[in-house]
Design a protein around this motif. Structure first.
Motif, PDB file in Angstrom:
ATOM      1  N   GLU A   9       0.886  -1.019  -0.213  1.00 15.61           N
ATOM      2  CA  GLU A   9       0.080  -0.277   0.013  1.00 15.61           C
ATOM      3  C   GLU A   9       0.795   1.381  -0.127  1.00 15.61           C
ATOM      4  OE1 GLU A   9      -3.404   0.537  -0.140  1.00 15.61           O
ATOM      5  OE2 GLU A   9      -2.551   2.465  -0.271  1.00 15.61           O
ATOM      6  N   ILE A  12       0.944   3.804   2.912  1.00 17.30           N
ATOM      7  CA  ILE A  12       1.301   3.289   4.268  1.00 17.30           C
ATOM      8  C   ILE A  12       2.852   3.554   4.003  1.00 17.30           C
ATOM      9  CG2 ILE A  12       1.729   1.378   5.664  1.00 17.30           C
ATOM     10  CD1 ILE A  12      -1.163   0.629   5.026  1.00 17.30           C
ATOM     11  N   LEU A  16       4.821   6.045   6.601  1.00 17.21           N
ATOM     12  CA  LEU A  16       5.998   5.414   7.379  1.00 17.21           C
ATOM     13  C   LEU A  16       7.344   6.133   7.054  1.00 17.21           C
ATOM     14  CD1 LEU A  16       5.030   1.853   7.761  1.00 17.21           C
ATOM     15  CD2 LEU A  16       5.051   3.423   9.749  1.00 17.21           C
ATOM     16  N   ASP A  51       4.672  -6.168   5.884  1.00 16.60           N
ATOM     17  CA  ASP A  51       3.106  -6.424   5.703  1.00 16.60           C
ATOM     18  C   ASP A  51       2.872  -7.920   5.471  1.00 16.60           C
ATOM     19  OD1 ASP A  51       0.250  -5.880   5.486  1.00 16.60           O
ATOM     20  OD2 ASP A  51       0.420  -5.728   3.328  1.00 16.60           O
ATOM     21  N   ALA A  79      -4.033  -6.376   8.465  1.00 13.87           N
ATOM     22  CA  ALA A  79      -5.364  -5.844   8.507  1.00 13.87           C
ATOM     23  C   ALA A  79      -6.095  -7.126   9.276  1.00 13.87           C
ATOM     24  CB  ALA A  79      -5.848  -5.281   7.456  1.00 13.87           C
ATOM     25  N   TYR A  80      -5.588  -8.358   8.891  1.00 10.74           N
ATOM     26  CA  TYR A  80      -6.243  -9.551   9.303  1.00 10.74           C
ATOM     27  C   TYR A  80      -5.888  -9.979  10.848  1.00 10.74           C
ATOM     28  CZ  TYR A  80      -7.763 -10.719   4.618  1.00 10.74           C
ATOM     29  OH  TYR A  80      -8.269 -10.563   3.535  1.00 10.74           O
ATOM     30  N   LYS A 100      -3.463  -3.366  11.981  1.00 13.42           N
ATOM     31  CA  LYS A 100      -3.744  -2.269  11.037  1.00 13.42           C
ATOM     32  C   LYS A 100      -5.269  -2.044  11.189  1.00 13.42           C
ATOM     33  CE  LYS A 100      -1.641  -3.575   7.065  1.00 13.42           C
ATOM     34  NZ  LYS A 100      -0.931  -3.030   5.671  1.00 13.42           N
ATOM     35  N   PRO A 101      -6.160  -1.004  11.000  1.00  9.03           N
ATOM     36  CA  PRO A 101      -5.597   0.234  10.969  1.00  9.03           C
ATOM     37  C   PRO A 101      -4.495   0.752  12.381  1.00  9.03           C
ATOM     38  CG  PRO A 101      -7.807   0.547  11.213  1.00  9.03           C
ATOM     39  CD  PRO A 101      -7.415  -0.981  11.061  1.00  9.03           C
ATOM     40  N   PHE A 102      -3.673   1.623  11.941  1.00  5.51           N
ATOM     41  CA  PHE A 102      -3.002   2.237  12.837  1.00  5.51           C
ATOM     42  C   PHE A 102      -3.864   3.155  13.581  1.00  5.51           C
ATOM     43  CE2 PHE A 102       0.769   1.615   9.961  1.00  5.51           C
ATOM     44  CZ  PHE A 102       0.862   0.470  10.304  1.00  5.51           C
ATOM     45  N   GLN A 103      -3.812   3.725  14.885  1.00  8.12           N
ATOM     46  CA  GLN A 103      -4.751   4.654  15.391  1.00  8.12           C
ATOM     47  C   GLN A 103      -3.843   5.851  15.293  1.00  8.12           C
ATOM     48  OE1 GLN A 103      -7.615   4.517  16.675  1.00  8.12           O
ATOM     49  NE2 GLN A 103      -7.562   2.359  15.775  1.00  8.12           N
ATOM     50  N   ASN A 104      -2.534   5.794  15.479  1.00  7.53           N
ATOM     51  CA  ASN A 104      -1.565   6.591  15.462  1.00  7.53           C
ATOM     52  C   ASN A 104      -0.195   6.629  14.676  1.00  7.53           C
ATOM     53  OD1 ASN A 104       0.218   8.914  15.991  1.00  7.53           O
ATOM     54  ND2 ASN A 104      -1.235   9.744  17.323  1.00  7.53           N
ATOM     55  N   ILE A 105       0.306   7.109  13.724  1.00  3.11           N
ATOM     56  CA  ILE A 105       1.487   6.514  12.879  1.00  3.11           C
ATOM     57  C   ILE A 105       2.886   6.964  13.707  1.00  3.11           C
ATOM     58  CG2 ILE A 105       1.706   8.739  11.703  1.00  3.11           C
ATOM     59  CD1 ILE A 105       2.452   6.388   9.435  1.00  3.11           C
TER      60      ILE A 105
END
Lengths: 120, 622
Positions: A9, A12, A16, A51, A79-80, A100-105
């Motif tokens: 992705e 992402i 990052l 990932d 994400a799984y 994933k999803p990240f709450q805060n990078i």
């Protein structure tokens, strides 16, 4: 540190990479498993953010190919969440699992830095 | 000379039961008849006076020795129907006898050497029915027979037939009550017997000896009854009955047997037998009639019970759609339906749905159906199950779809949100750009939450997060989250303060509470009263924690009420509702073993209630 980010992705990888570079780390990015494996072997990074689900080689397959030859810290991201958790990740050879999803990078990068710090 | 006579009489004696030989003793008769005596019907005068004879004796030959032939004997002869009396005597009768004979015109004194000719003549005479006082003798017998047949035809039960028979044979004091072995209407082997004044019926296992002949004192018959009754049967007269009714016991050749216990001598038994033999035909007919009647009654009762036992309503109509018969289910459920509706394909009545299956039937000679049988198949439950199945399928499809979409969206969404978070740190706080970026970050967070809910809801992985939590606590935690929605309305709340723990996944339950309150607010427009309360209710021995959310909004049309919990059903404008809120709420509540209830009237507002099993027992609600 030298960090390798392997994720299919684009957004992402980009985000990052930004945060790591803001913190003055050297960053390599790979957009699939095969490329990630090659860069891992070429650059011997201290940290790999990997990932799980990618076209070609999956994160788990990459880990298997690298095997014990690496001393890199590995953070698995997926994400799984149902299928992968911390326990499963450590079985595969990863040090940390972040869903994933990240709450805060920034938190993600904080944890990565701590991981490498502590490992020294 | 006497031997010749005996020889000459042989043909006249043979097989002629209507001739009774009376003598003062055996010797005289033996002398007269020789070896033919054994084939003749013989009695001494004193025996004859005591004998119960009820069959026909048309000719009596009296062979007097020391004759005790008196008035009583003559009366008896009249009674048994004697048409001619021949008195063999070589002497003139004594004075006393002459006096008696003078009263009886059909008595004739003959000489012994004229016996053959006289006998022939008398046989001819009686056979032609020219007996001088014929009517005198036969009328009482005929009357007795008619009365017997009358009584039989009036009998309503086999018991009554047996009573009639006993009454008829009352004169034979040495004969006990009849005992009948037969196949009853239920196709069971049975015996019917007297016990005091009662008549009892008992089922038996073994059929009676299958012999078509009449038996006197037969050992096998005695053994047979002894086995059934557990006592000895010494002397028995067994009379097989030919019945046409045999139910389905085709293996039996002899459908019934009459048994008589008796203390009769062989001669007396013969008389008794003759008396009963002429009654066998009416007796058989009466038994046949009663058995067939009973069988038909049973069949009809069986039919009725079957008809009434059917769970679905069934009715039989005539050609003019008038109901001829209907079963119990029909009477209980459809009796007040208009007849036009009864003839349609589908029917809805008292909250039940019926599919009508019609079967025309034809009776008699008509070419067209004379009757219609309507079977009202109650499809209420099957319809509900069908609907439930469709819901489940939708649910499964939704789950699959949600899983795929969620994973596809999560990656780019993570990127969007992360990038927004980075950019916010790089612009000056308070600027339009910073505010816009914050909006982007917030929006992507909301997107993630929606996806997360959808994922959790459809994957079923909520079980491991299920816990005992107070319903009140969940509601109270939810209320601040929707303050922006509820602030326009007057809010009444009342929460049960005791133990109201339920076994749920708190975030999913919160989702339900959120949904109900949001719907209530949206139904009220700008002002109204929102009533939120929790309580404990008991239903069918189970305790429930109940949340009630009531509004004073527009209310819900009954037609809409039926579909309001369906997936993708929405009354909201395009883009404003997904049709998932209530259906998901219902599914969630049901997963926690609860139910969701709705009461609403257009213009009067709505009340949604969720009932969750109270989990304070510490056991997992099933």
């Amino acid at each position: 540190m030298r960090a390798l980010i392997v994720d299919d992705e684009d957004l992402i990888r980009t985000s990052l990479k930004r945060v790591f570079e803001m913190r003055h780390h050297e960053v390599f990015v790979a957009e699939n498993g095969q490329q990630g494996l090659e860069m891992w072997q070429a650059h011997d990074p201290e940290l790999v953010i990997l990932d799980m689900l990618m076209p070609g080689l999956t994160g788990a397959q990459v880990l298997k190919k690298i095997g014990a030859q690496t001393r890199s810290k590995v953070i698995l991201i997926s994400a799984y969440t149902g299928e992968y958790d911390v326990k499963k990740a450590s079985e595969l050879g990863a040090t940390l699992f972040i869903a994933k999803p990240f709450q805060n990078i920034f938190d993600v990068v904080d944890r990565a830095e701590k991981l490498v710090e502590n490992g020294k | 000379m006497k031997d010749e006579t005996a020889q000459g009489l042989s043909a006249l004696i043979k097989g002629k039961k209507e001739i009774l030989w009376l003598g003062s003793d055996d010797i005289r008769v033996t002398a007269m008849l020789g070896s033919d005596k054994n084939r003749a019907r013989f009695a001494t005068i004193s025996q004859f006076k005591k004998l119960k004879i009820s069959d026909e004796i048309s000719l009596v030959v009296v062979v007097p020795g020391q004759l005790e032939f008196d008035k009583r004997a003559i009366e008896k002869l009249k009674r048994v129907g004697a048409k001619k009396i021949l008195i063999v005597s070589d002497h003139a009768p004594k004075e006393s006898l002459a006096e008696v004979l003078a009263q009886v015109s059909f008595a004739k004194i003959i000489f012994e050497n004229n016996l053959r000719a006289e006998l022939n003549l008398a046989i001819e005479e009686t056979r032609r029915g020219q007996g001088p006082e014929e009517s005198d003798a036969s009328v009482p017998r005929t009357k007795a027979m008619v009365s017997f047949i009358k009584n039989l035809s009036a009998a309503l039960t086999i018991q009554e037939v047996l009573k009639t028979l006993r009454e008829e044979l009352r004169n034979f004091q040495a004969v006990k009550e009849p005992l009948l072995a037969f196949v009853n209407a239920q196709n069971e082997l049975a015996v019917m017997f007297f016990q005091g004044h009662q008549i009892l019926e008992r089922k038996i296992q073994e059929p009676w000896p299958q012999r078509p002949q009449v038996r006197l004192n037969d050992l096998k018959d005695s053994q047979y009854l002894a086995n059934i009754f557990g006592r000895p049967f010494a002397k028995l007269l067994s009379i097989p009955l030919r019945l046409r009714y045999l139910s389905t016991e085709h293996s039996l050749k002899v459908g019934a047997v009459l048994f008589f216990e008796h203390g009769l001598s062989e001669i007396e038994a013969n008389d008794f037998l003759q008396s009963i033999e002429e009654r066998l035909e009416p007796l058989g007919l009466a038994l046949d009639r009663l058995l067939v009647e009973q069988y038909l009654k049973d069949v009809s009762r069986l039919w009725e019970r079957t008809f009434d036992g059917l769970k679905d309503p069934v009715a039989i109509f005539d050609a003019d759609s008038q109901i001829l018969r209907a079963n119990r289910a029909f009477a209980e459920n459809l009796i007040d339906v208009r007849s036009a509706d009864l003839m349609s394909d589908k029917l809805r009545h008292r909250d039940h749905d019926y599919e009508v299956q019609s079967y025309p039937i034809t009776f008699g000679l008509s070419a067209r159906p004379t009757n219609i049988i309507n079977h009202y198949v109650d499809v209420t439950i099957s319809n509900r199950l069908k609907k439930q199945m469709i819901q489940n399928e939708k649910m499964a499809a939704l789950g699959h779809l949600a899983g795929n979409i969620a994973h596809e969206l999560n990656n780019p969404l993570t990127g969007v949100r992360s990038l927004a978070q980075i950019l916010i740190t790089q612009v000056k706080p308070g600027t339009t750009l910073s505010n816009d970026l914050t909006e982007v970050e917030k929006a992507s967070e909301r997107c993630q939450e929606v996806i997360q809910n959808l994922l959790e809801f459809s994957s079923g992985g909520y079980e491991k997060h299920q816990q005992y939590i107070s319903l009140r606590a969940v509601v109270q935690k939810t209320l601040p989250l929707i303050k922006t929605l509820t602030s326009r309305f007057e809010v009444n709340s009342d929460f049960f303060s005791g133990d109201d723990k339920v076994f749920v996944e708190p975030r999913l339950l919160q989702h339900v509470v959120f949904n109900l309150i949001k719907n209530a607010c949206e139904s009220m427009g700008d002002k109204g009263l929102l009533d939120i309360r929790t309580k404990i209710q008991v239903e069918k021995m189970n305790n429930y924690a109940v949340l009630s959310v009531r509004d004073t909004g527009v209310g819900i049309d009954p037609i809409v009420q039926k579909q309001i919990f369906d997936f993708f059903y929405t009354t909201k404008k395009e883009g404003q509702g997904t049709g998932l809120g209530l259906s998901m709420s219902k599914t969630i509540v049901e997963r926690f073993g609860g139910v969701i209830k709705l009461e609403s009237a257009v213009g009067a507002g709505s009340e949604f209630q969720i009932w969750l099993p109270l989990g304070n027992s510490g056991e997992l609600p099933s």
